[in-house]
Design a protein around this motif. Structure first.
Motif, PDB file in Angstrom:
ATOM      1  N   ASP A  43       4.804  -1.282  -1.357  1.00 29.61           N
ATOM      2  CA  ASP A  43       5.596  -2.499  -1.162  1.00 29.61           C
ATOM      3  C   ASP A  43       6.621  -2.731  -2.272  1.00 29.61           C
ATOM      4  O   ASP A  43       7.430  -3.650  -2.186  1.00 29.61           O
ATOM      5  CB  ASP A  43       4.677  -3.732  -1.072  1.00 29.61           C
ATOM      6  CG  ASP A  43       3.823  -3.699   0.186  1.00 29.61           C
ATOM      7  OD1 ASP A  43       4.361  -3.328   1.234  1.00 29.61           O
ATOM      8  OD2 ASP A  43       2.629  -4.033   0.107  1.00 29.61           O
ATOM      9  N   ASP A  44       6.554  -1.918  -3.332  1.00 29.55           N
ATOM     10  CA  ASP A  44       7.422  -2.147  -4.495  1.00 29.55           C
ATOM     11  C   ASP A  44       8.682  -1.291  -4.497  1.00 29.55           C
ATOM     12  O   ASP A  44       9.445  -1.333  -5.464  1.00 29.55           O
ATOM     13  CB  ASP A  44       6.634  -1.905  -5.796  1.00 29.55           C
ATOM     14  CG  ASP A  44       5.441  -2.838  -5.918  1.00 29.55           C
ATOM     15  OD1 ASP A  44       5.598  -4.005  -5.528  1.00 29.55           O
ATOM     16  OD2 ASP A  44       4.368  -2.408  -6.366  1.00 29.55           O
ATOM     17  N   VAL A  45       8.887  -0.484  -3.460  1.00 30.26           N
ATOM     18  CA  VAL A  45      10.122   0.312  -3.378  1.00 30.26           C
ATOM     19  C   VAL A  45      11.293  -0.653  -3.149  1.00 30.26           C
ATOM     20  O   VAL A  45      11.212  -1.528  -2.274  1.00 30.26           O
ATOM     21  CB  VAL A  45      10.043   1.329  -2.207  1.00 30.26           C
ATOM     22  CG1 VAL A  45      11.322   2.146  -2.117  1.00 30.26           C
ATOM     23  CG2 VAL A  45       8.836   2.240  -2.366  1.00 30.26           C
ATOM     24  N   PRO A  46      12.390  -0.547  -3.934  1.00 28.13           N
ATOM     25  CA  PRO A  46      13.524  -1.463  -3.717  1.00 28.13           C
ATOM     26  C   PRO A  46      14.037  -1.383  -2.273  1.00 28.13           C
ATOM     27  O   PRO A  46      14.202  -0.280  -1.743  1.00 28.13           O
ATOM     28  CB  PRO A  46      14.585  -0.950  -4.699  1.00 28.13           C
ATOM     29  CG  PRO A  46      13.829  -0.178  -5.723  1.00 28.13           C
ATOM     30  CD  PRO A  46      12.630   0.392  -5.035  1.00 28.13           C
ATOM     31  N   PRO A  47      14.265  -2.525  -1.610  1.00 26.07           N
ATOM     32  CA  PRO A  47      14.674  -2.489  -0.190  1.00 26.07           C
ATOM     33  C   PRO A  47      16.063  -1.913   0.033  1.00 26.07           C
ATOM     34  O   PRO A  47      16.361  -1.412   1.106  1.00 26.07           O
ATOM     35  CB  PRO A  47      14.609  -3.954   0.249  1.00 26.07           C
ATOM     36  CG  PRO A  47      14.621  -4.749  -1.007  1.00 26.07           C
ATOM     37  CD  PRO A  47      14.050  -3.897  -2.078  1.00 26.07           C
ATOM     38  N   VAL A  48      16.921  -1.974  -0.988  1.00 23.77           N
ATOM     39  CA  VAL A  48      18.279  -1.423  -0.860  1.00 23.77           C
ATOM     40  C   VAL A  48      18.495  -0.406  -1.976  1.00 23.77           C
ATOM     41  O   VAL A  48      18.329  -0.722  -3.155  1.00 23.77           O
ATOM     42  CB  VAL A  48      19.349  -2.531  -0.945  1.00 23.77           C
ATOM     43  CG1 VAL A  48      20.744  -1.935  -0.754  1.00 23.77           C
ATOM     44  CG2 VAL A  48      19.097  -3.611   0.093  1.00 23.77           C
ATOM     45  N   LEU A  49      18.839   0.829  -1.579  1.00 24.22           N
ATOM     46  CA  LEU A  49      19.108   1.892  -2.543  1.00 24.22           C
ATOM     47  C   LEU A  49      20.540   2.369  -2.366  1.00 24.22           C
ATOM     48  O   LEU A  49      20.970   2.644  -1.241  1.00 24.22           O
ATOM     49  CB  LEU A  49      18.142   3.068  -2.326  1.00 24.22           C
ATOM     50  CG  LEU A  49      16.644   2.763  -2.480  1.00 24.22           C
ATOM     51  CD1 LEU A  49      15.815   3.919  -1.958  1.00 24.22           C
ATOM     52  CD2 LEU A  49      16.304   2.491  -3.931  1.00 24.22           C
ATOM     53  N   SER A  50      21.266   2.464  -3.475  1.00 28.15           N
ATOM     54  CA  SER A  50      22.659   2.902  -3.419  1.00 28.15           C
ATOM     55  C   SER A  50      22.732   4.381  -3.780  1.00 28.15           C
ATOM     56  O   SER A  50      22.167   4.814  -4.784  1.00 28.15           O
ATOM     57  CB  SER A  50      23.477   2.063  -4.404  1.00 28.15           C
ATOM     58  OG  SER A  50      24.810   2.496  -4.403  1.00 28.15           O
ATOM     59  N   THR A  51      23.424   5.192  -2.959  1.00 28.37           N
ATOM     60  CA  THR A  51      23.657   6.612  -3.225  1.00 28.37           C
ATOM     61  C   THR A  51      25.178   6.799  -3.319  1.00 28.37           C
ATOM     62  O   THR A  51      25.930   5.872  -2.998  1.00 28.37           O
ATOM     63  CB  THR A  51      23.066   7.492  -2.107  1.00 28.37           C
ATOM     64  OG1 THR A  51      23.910   7.394  -0.956  1.00 28.37           O
ATOM     65  CG2 THR A  51      21.654   7.050  -1.734  1.00 28.37           C
ATOM     66  N   PRO A  52      25.660   7.976  -3.749  1.00 28.28           N
ATOM     67  CA  PRO A  52      27.115   8.128  -3.921  1.00 28.28           C
ATOM     68  C   PRO A  52      27.954   7.772  -2.688  1.00 28.28           C
ATOM     69  O   PRO A  52      29.051   7.233  -2.825  1.00 28.28           O
ATOM     70  CB  PRO A  52      27.250   9.610  -4.280  1.00 28.28           C
ATOM     71  CG  PRO A  52      25.958   9.958  -4.942  1.00 28.28           C
ATOM     72  CD  PRO A  52      24.923   9.139  -4.271  1.00 28.28           C
ATOM     73  N   HIS A  53      27.438   8.060  -1.472  1.00 30.80           N
ATOM     74  CA  HIS A  53      28.260   7.825  -0.277  1.00 30.80           C
ATOM     75  C   HIS A  53      27.591   6.903   0.747  1.00 30.80           C
ATOM     76  O   HIS A  53      28.209   6.575   1.755  1.00 30.80           O
ATOM     77  CB  HIS A  53      28.596   9.157   0.408  1.00 30.80           C
ATOM     78  CG  HIS A  53      29.318  10.109  -0.492  1.00 30.80           C
ATOM     79  ND1 HIS A  53      30.602   9.885  -0.926  1.00 30.80           N
ATOM     80  CD2 HIS A  53      28.915  11.272  -1.064  1.00 30.80           C
ATOM     81  CE1 HIS A  53      30.973  10.884  -1.714  1.00 30.80           C
ATOM     82  NE2 HIS A  53      29.966  11.739  -1.830  1.00 30.80           N
TER      83      HIS A  53
END
Length: 418
Positions: A43-53
């Motif tokens: 449950d602790d994985v960030p809900p929004v992850l930013s990648t290069p594209h």
């Protein structure tokens, strides 16, 4: 909008992928697995992850990760709500949303995803509209399809409600017994410190409905104390202006099961804590330790506390525990070091108690901190916030429906520090 969807199990296997625009390789999930490895729990994985594209927006539900891939900035809550809607639709169709049920119904799953999202934008998300277009699986149809080699899941005609101004309800609904049931369910999220003081207390509530009414009824639902409902999320069927001006829920209901509203009652309101725990957990070097826990009801308005379950994750230095409960059964997992006590129902005249010894591995030092107790419970016929339905009225139809309201209080994340 949404380019691709990946569904990942607890082992990290991508067992389903769906692309609405160009195909995005599943290696994009490596960014997610990297964040998952750093997280303390699922449950602790960030809900929004930013990648290069890309942006990866994910939810964790029923031991599955639903990961949506988007290429432009979108409101994250919009995508998160849609992912929850996908999981809820699978639950309605297959009675559970699990890896096995999805694998057993791959064809229907892909048909549903095609209808729910059109070129990356949400289209049909109401289950009763989807069920008219794509029939839920049953054994007879599966046998017929296997013998004939044809798929009869898809309907030939567009659902009647799809193009109307009430897309959540089909026309021409008829029932011999007209009934409407409303379940007011509240989950209490609490953290209690070692001295018994409340660190944090919130209520997450929702009203789930089962409506089986003929024709096109128009319902109004009013509350005795609507001022409690401050932070509210509504089903699209609710007329928001009427709620703003009169604090009355006015709506044409969908057919069948649906969630009418979700609400959040924060720490600014006084949240009643329905149970208390008296605990003594002491772990000393060499001699092991002692455990003594008593659980009792508090502020339950005379209602019985049922389905009580306690879970204590002990440190790795603990070898085993030898306990004696006055009620229920306990188990200790020697691998995960988790002790579970299934209490059952609490009798206020004879409070459940568990006590005994904690045995440490030889030569190991005592832990730095005591474990946290997690509690689960259910209280029927009580809404802990004090929310009460005043009346339900129906307009637009002549028959008299059967109406029922049920209140349930449950433990959400209920933790007691020791």
């Amino acid at each position: 909008m949404i380019h691709s969807l990946f569904i990942v199990n607890n082992s990290g296997d991508v067992f389903l992928e769906k692309h609405w625009k160009s195909v995005i390789h599943r290696s994009i999930c490596d960014y997610f697995f990297e964040a998952q490895g750093k997280a303390a729990g699922p449950d602790d994985v960030p809900p929004v992850l930013s990648t290069p594209h890309h942006y990866l927006i994910n939810i964790y539900r029923n031991q599955l990760y639903f990961i949506a891939v988007v290429m432009t900035e979108v409101p994250p809550l919009f995508v998160i709500e849609f992912l929850h809607r996908i999981a809820s639709t699978f639950e309605e169709y297959f009675s559970e949303c699990s890896e096995t049920s999805i694998k057993d119904n791959y064809v229907i799953v892909y048909e549903l995803l095609d209808e729910m999202l059109d070129n990356g934008f949400p289209l049909a998300t109401e289950s009763n509209v989807l069920k008219e277009m794509i029939r839920p699986p049953n054994l007879l149809r599966a046998i017929t399809d296997t013998v004939t080699g044809k798929s009869t899941n898809m309907s030939e005609t567009l659902p009647t409600g799809q193009l109307s101004n009430v897309p959540w309800r089909r026309t021409g609904v008829k029932y011999t017994n007209n009934e409407a049931y409303f379940d007011v369910i509240e989950e209490v999220d609490v953290i209690i410190d070692k001295s018994g003081s409340t660190v944090f207390a919130e209520i997450q509530g929702y009203i789930d409905c089962l409506v089986k009414l003929s024709g096109m009824p128009d319902l109004t639902l009013s509350f005795v104390n609507p001022r409690l409902l401050d932070d509210v999320s509504f089903h699209p069927c609710i007329r928001f202006k009427r709620w703003e001006s009169e604090k009355i829920l006015s709506f044409v209901p969908p057919d069948g099961n649906f969630r009418l509203i979700s609400y959040h009652i924060g720490a600014q309101n006084m949240v009643a804590i329905p149970i208390y725990i008296r605990h003594t957990i002491s772990i000393r070097e060499g001699s092991g330790g002692r455990l003594d826990i008593t659980i009792g009801p508090k502020q339950t308005m005379g209602k019985t506390v049922e389905n009580v379950n306690l879970e204590i994750p002990f440190p790795k230095s603990v070898l085993n525990v030898t306990l004696t409960p006055t009620q229920g059964k306990y188990s200790f997992d020697p691998v995960t070091k988790v002790m579970t006590w299934d209490v059952g129902k609490i009798d206020p005249n004879k409070l459940p108690n568990i006590k005994g010894n904690i045995n440490l591995q030889s030569g190991s030092s005592p832990p730095d901190a005591n474990p946290t107790i997690s509690v689960q419970f259910t209280i029927s016929q009580m809404a802990v916030s004090g929310l009460k339905v005043n009346r339900l009225d129906m307009y637009g139809e002549k028959y008299k429906p059967f109406k029922g309201v049920k209140y349930v209080t449950k433990a959400g994340k209920f933790q007691v520090r020791t």
